[in-house]
Design an enzyme around this catalytic site. Structure first.
Site, short mmCIF file in Angstrom:
data_model
loop_
_atom_site.label_atom_id
_atom_site.label_comp_id
_atom_site.label_asym_id
_atom_site.label_seq_id
_atom_site.Cartn_x
_atom_site.Cartn_y
_atom_site.Cartn_z
N LYS A 70 0.80 -1.23 0.00
CA LYS A 70 0.00 0.00 0.00
C LYS A 70 0.84 1.28 0.00
CE LYS A 70 -4.48 -1.29 1.92
NZ LYS A 70 -5.44 -1.03 3.00
N ASP A 107 -10.22 3.62 1.60
CA ASP A 107 -10.50 2.94 2.88
C ASP A 107 -11.33 3.82 3.82
OD1 ASP A 107 -9.40 0.43 2.46
OD2 ASP A 107 -7.42 0.98 3.23
P1 NAP Z 1 -0.73 -2.54 10.59
O1 NAP Z 1 -0.33 -1.28 9.89
O2 NAP Z 1 0.24 -3.68 10.66
O3 NAP Z 1 -1.15 -2.12 12.11
C1 NAP Z 1 -1.43 -3.11 13.05
C2 NAP Z 1 -1.98 -2.45 14.32
O4 NAP Z 1 -2.30 -3.50 15.26
C3 NAP Z 1 -0.98 -1.52 15.02
O5 NAP Z 1 -1.70 -0.50 15.69
C4 NAP Z 1 -0.32 -2.49 16.01
O6 NAP Z 1 0.26 -1.83 17.13
C5 NAP Z 1 -1.53 -3.28 16.46
N1 NAP Z 1 -1.13 -4.55 17.05
C6 NAP Z 1 -0.69 -5.65 16.41
N2 NAP Z 1 -0.41 -6.63 17.30
C7 NAP Z 1 -0.67 -6.12 18.53
C8 NAP Z 1 -0.59 -6.64 19.85
N3 NAP Z 1 -0.17 -7.90 20.10
N4 NAP Z 1 -0.97 -5.85 20.90
C9 NAP Z 1 -1.41 -4.57 20.67
N5 NAP Z 1 -1.50 -4.03 19.43
C10 NAP Z 1 -1.14 -4.80 18.38
O7 NAP Z 1 -2.05 -3.17 9.96
P2 NAP Z 1 -3.26 -2.36 9.26
O8 NAP Z 1 -3.05 -2.34 7.80
O9 NAP Z 1 -3.46 -1.09 9.99
O10 NAP Z 1 -4.50 -3.38 9.53
C11 NAP Z 1 -5.02 -3.54 10.83
C12 NAP Z 1 -6.27 -4.43 10.77
O11 NAP Z 1 -7.30 -3.79 10.02
C13 NAP Z 1 -6.03 -5.78 10.09
O12 NAP Z 1 -6.72 -6.76 10.82
C14 NAP Z 1 -6.64 -5.58 8.72
O13 NAP Z 1 -7.08 -6.81 8.16
C15 NAP Z 1 -7.81 -4.68 9.05
N6 NAP Z 1 -8.28 -3.89 7.90
C16 NAP Z 1 -9.57 -4.04 7.54
C17 NAP Z 1 -10.08 -3.29 6.50
C18 NAP Z 1 -11.52 -3.46 6.11
O14 NAP Z 1 -11.88 -3.07 5.00
N7 NAP Z 1 -12.35 -3.97 7.00
C19 NAP Z 1 -9.25 -2.39 5.80
C20 NAP Z 1 -7.92 -2.25 6.21
C21 NAP Z 1 -7.44 -3.01 7.27
P3 NAP Z 1 1.82 -1.45 17.09
O15 NAP Z 1 1.91 -0.15 16.34
O16 NAP Z 1 2.18 -1.33 18.52
O17 NAP Z 1 2.54 -2.57 16.39
#
Ligand code: NAP
Length: 277
Positions: A70, A107
């Site tokens: 992305k 998004d």
């Molecule tokens: P990302 O950039 O990797 O961010 C992950 C987030 O989760 C960060 O805030 C991270 O915190 C946190 N996290 C991960 N493991 C953790 C833990 N053990 N304890 C506490 N916090 C934790 O991923 P993203 O692209 O933002 O996506 C996040 C989620 O949204 C995914 O599940 C994705 O599938 C979903 N999503 C859904 C849609 C939809 O259309 N519904 C669209 C986009 C994304 P840290 O910063 O501390 O690592």
């Protein structure tokens, strides 16, 4: 080259086999009686730019972009919309007839439209939002909430510095709180959003204590696998209004489909069913 090519679209990422987007777009192509195909493409990082540059010549009108590309695709695009620039990531590429490539991010649009459909009484301007997480998806959510007029956004993330960066980028309406305090800020919320990957199949559960949730608060989870996360189940038991994350995926695809194939699709029960099939 023929002027009557069947338009192609794709979702590019790695891995990509799990993506629901091909079923979703193919459903809309069928509903609108349009010729076209939408395929998943698993591309190696080193090939990304070369593949994207070739796609318009192969009949592609555009593509969606997912993890881990992305951010990287922004460098390949000739133009980047203001909202994608602000978010720092693109989920959509549009291949224009003049050969140029435009990158956009839908998004945030999908997030807001999902709430409007799933919680019709919710108004961004009416109250405080609590956002859990500060990753890529959180940036789109915070940008969309700010744009929709949300007066105050309480942001909390395990890695605090990432939340502080978001505050620097999106301004004064954001207050950063320690992750260990997440449970304590919920009682101020009209809206709670989980943007972390916690609760997703194969990941640890979201363990924020939810006792502070007020009745009638809108609670939404970006995680849609499983569809009914523990957060949503517990929020429902606390008489909150819950909205699942699948709707965001469906709604973000609406402007993409319209740009590529020329018809604006609707998100209805049949759309959800097709994406889940
Ligand atoms: P990302 O950039 O990797 O961010 C992950 C987030 O989760 C960060 O805030 C991270 O915190 C946190 N996290 C991960 N493991 C953790 C833990 N053990 N304890 C506490 N916090 C934790 O991923 P993203 O692209 O933002 O996506 C996040 C989620 O949204 C995914 O599940 C994705 O599938 C979903 N999503 C859904 C849609 C939809 O259309 N519904 C669209 C986009 C994304 P840290 O910063 O501390 O690592």
């Amino acid at each position: 080259m023929s002027d009557h090519r069947i338009p192609l679209a794709a979702v590019i990422g790695s891995p990509i086999a799990h993506s629901r987007s091909p079923k979703l777009h193919q459903h809309w192509l069928n509903v609108h009686g349009l010729a076209g195909y939408y395929i998943p493409m698993d591309i190696a990082s080193d090939d990304l730019e070369r593949v994207i540059r070739m796609m318009p010549r192969m009949g592609f009108v555009g593509c969606n972009v997912t993890i881990p590309y992305k951010e990287k695709v922004m460098k390949v695009a000739d133009q980047v919309t203001d909202r994608a620039t602000l978010i720092g990531a693109a989920n959509t590429l549009i291949f224009r007839t003049d050969g140029s490539i435009m990158a956009d991010n839908t998004d945030g649009y999908g997030f807001i439209e999902n709430l409007r459909q799933g919680a019709p009484g919710w108004d961004a301007k009416a109250g405080t939002a609590v956002v859990l997480g500060a990753g890529g998806a959180a940036r789109a959510v915070v940008a969309a909430l700010a744009d929709a007029g949300c007066p105050r956004i309480l942001l909390t993330n395990r890695t605090r510095v990432r939340a502080e960066k978001l505050k620097d980028d999106f301004g004064k309406r954001i207050e950063v709180h320690d992750w260990v305090q997440a449970g304590n800020i919920l009682e101020e919320a009209a809206l709670v959003v989980n943007t972390t990957s916690l609760g997703m199949t194969g990941k640890p559960e979201l363990r924020v204590p939810l006792d502070g949730l007020r009745k009638g608060t809108v609670v939404t989870d970006l995680v849609y696998s499983p569809l009914r996360t523990r957060l949503l189940a517990e929020a429902e038991a606390a008489d909150c209004i819950t909205v699942d994350g699948l709707g965001m995926l469906l709604h973000q695809a609406v402007p993409c489909f319209e740009r590529w194939f020329g018809q604006r699709p609707v998100v209805d029960a049949a759309t959800r069913e097709a994406a889940l099939r």
